[in-house]
Design a protein around this motif. Structure first.
Motif, mmCIF file in Angstrom:
data_model
loop_
_atom_site.group_PDB
_atom_site.id
_atom_site.type_symbol
_atom_site.label_atom_id
_atom_site.label_comp_id
_atom_site.label_asym_id
_atom_site.label_seq_id
_atom_site.Cartn_x
_atom_site.Cartn_y
_atom_site.Cartn_z
ATOM 1 N N ALA A 187 72.195 -29.481 -2.817
ATOM 2 C CA ALA A 187 70.874 -29.483 -3.433
ATOM 3 C C ALA A 187 69.843 -29.177 -2.349
ATOM 4 O O ALA A 187 70.040 -29.525 -1.196
ATOM 5 C CB ALA A 187 70.595 -30.847 -4.043
ATOM 6 N N PRO A 188 68.749 -28.530 -2.720
ATOM 7 C CA PRO A 188 67.713 -28.251 -1.730
ATOM 8 C C PRO A 188 67.216 -29.549 -1.104
ATOM 9 O O PRO A 188 66.950 -30.525 -1.807
ATOM 10 C CB PRO A 188 66.600 -27.573 -2.525
ATOM 11 C CG PRO A 188 67.219 -27.140 -3.806
ATOM 12 C CD PRO A 188 68.391 -28.018 -4.047
ATOM 13 N N ALA A 189 67.093 -29.556 0.190
ATOM 14 C CA ALA A 189 66.643 -30.749 0.893
ATOM 15 C C ALA A 189 65.241 -30.515 1.441
ATOM 16 O O ALA A 189 64.877 -29.397 1.765
ATOM 17 C CB ALA A 189 67.605 -31.070 2.037
ATOM 18 N N GLU A 190 64.490 -31.574 1.519
ATOM 19 C CA GLU A 190 63.180 -31.499 2.151
ATOM 20 C C GLU A 190 63.397 -31.346 3.648
ATOM 21 O O GLU A 190 64.320 -31.935 4.215
ATOM 22 C CB GLU A 190 62.392 -32.781 1.876
ATOM 23 C CG GLU A 190 61.909 -32.904 0.464
ATOM 24 C CD GLU A 190 60.856 -31.848 0.118
ATOM 25 O OE1 GLU A 190 59.968 -31.596 0.938
ATOM 26 O OE2 GLU A 190 60.947 -31.277 -0.978
ATOM 27 N N VAL A 191 62.571 -30.533 4.274
ATOM 28 C CA VAL A 191 62.688 -30.340 5.712
ATOM 29 C C VAL A 191 61.400 -30.782 6.378
ATOM 30 O O VAL A 191 60.331 -30.765 5.768
ATOM 31 C CB VAL A 191 63.003 -28.867 6.076
ATOM 32 C CG1 VAL A 191 64.386 -28.480 5.603
ATOM 33 C CG2 VAL A 191 61.967 -27.928 5.514
ATOM 34 N N GLY A 192 61.509 -31.196 7.605
ATOM 35 C CA GLY A 192 60.358 -31.618 8.381
ATOM 36 C C GLY A 192 60.572 -31.274 9.830
ATOM 37 O O GLY A 192 61.618 -30.753 10.225
ATOM 38 N N GLU A 213 53.589 -31.158 11.208
ATOM 39 C CA GLU A 213 53.929 -29.744 11.364
ATOM 40 C C GLU A 213 52.949 -29.047 12.288
ATOM 41 O O GLU A 213 53.297 -28.084 12.972
ATOM 42 C CB GLU A 213 53.946 -29.064 10.005
ATOM 43 C CG GLU A 213 55.023 -29.598 9.102
ATOM 44 C CD GLU A 213 54.905 -29.073 7.679
ATOM 45 O OE1 GLU A 213 54.190 -28.084 7.457
ATOM 46 O OE2 GLU A 213 55.544 -29.669 6.803
ATOM 47 N N LEU A 214 51.726 -29.525 12.335
ATOM 48 C CA LEU A 214 50.708 -28.913 13.190
ATOM 49 C C LEU A 214 51.006 -29.122 14.677
ATOM 50 O O LEU A 214 50.480 -28.388 15.519
ATOM 51 C CB LEU A 214 49.321 -29.472 12.839
ATOM 52 C CG LEU A 214 48.863 -29.205 11.406
ATOM 53 C CD1 LEU A 214 47.544 -29.913 11.127
ATOM 54 C CD2 LEU A 214 48.775 -27.725 11.137
ATOM 55 N N ALA A 215 51.824 -30.109 15.002
ATOM 56 C CA ALA A 215 52.191 -30.358 16.392
ATOM 57 C C ALA A 215 53.284 -29.399 16.868
ATOM 58 O O ALA A 215 53.524 -29.279 18.065
ATOM 59 C CB ALA A 215 52.649 -31.798 16.571
ATOM 60 N N ALA A 216 53.932 -28.725 15.935
ATOM 61 C CA ALA A 216 55.006 -27.789 16.288
ATOM 62 C C ALA A 216 54.405 -26.475 16.778
ATOM 63 O O ALA A 216 53.247 -26.149 16.482
ATOM 64 C CB ALA A 216 55.898 -27.535 15.080
ATOM 65 N N SER A 217 55.207 -25.720 17.481
ATOM 66 C CA SER A 217 54.756 -24.410 17.965
ATOM 67 C C SER A 217 54.562 -23.463 16.785
ATOM 68 O O SER A 217 55.146 -23.664 15.714
ATOM 69 C CB SER A 217 55.798 -23.825 18.923
ATOM 70 O OG SER A 217 56.972 -23.483 18.205
ATOM 71 N N PRO A 218 53.765 -22.408 16.961
ATOM 72 C CA PRO A 218 53.590 -21.428 15.887
ATOM 73 C C PRO A 218 54.917 -20.823 15.428
ATOM 74 O O PRO A 218 55.131 -20.609 14.233
ATOM 75 C CB PRO A 218 52.685 -20.359 16.501
ATOM 76 C CG PRO A 218 51.936 -21.079 17.571
ATOM 77 C CD PRO A 218 52.891 -22.108 18.100
#
Length: 91
Positions: free
Chosen positions: A12-17, A72-77
């Motif tokens: 099943a599709p899983a939420e990703v973070g 997510e904003l802390a991750a690289s582009p």
């Protein structure tokens, strides 16, 4: 370093973070003196040795693992683009 991707069967599709992970391994290892001299392969070699488990040549001393979900904003582009592609591919 080249790592083979782990095979994962998702039904099943899983939420990703986005997660920030920290792994601290401390162990003693009996090995040939020249085997650990190549800095390019050192981490891969040590993780391979540790993942094989304790034996007469490896003595685990301490393990500390932490994984924290971050904004997510802390991750690289580049990572944010991959995250968007992942989410869009579920449709």
């Amino acid at each position: 370093m080249n790592y083979d991707p782990l095979e994962c069967k998702v039904t099943a599709p899983a939420e990703v973070g986005v997660y920030e992970c920290e792994v601290r391994l401390k162990f003693r290892l009996i090995e040939e003196k020249g085997a650990l001299s190549n800095p390019e392969q050192l981490l891969e070699f040590l993780l391979d040795a540790y993942s094989c488990g304790a034996d007469e040549y490896l003595e685990p001393l301490d393990v500390d693992v932490k994984a924290t979900e971050i904004s997510e904003l802390a991750a690289s582009p580049q990572m944010r683009r991959r995250l968007m592609r992942l989410r869009n591919s579920k449709d």
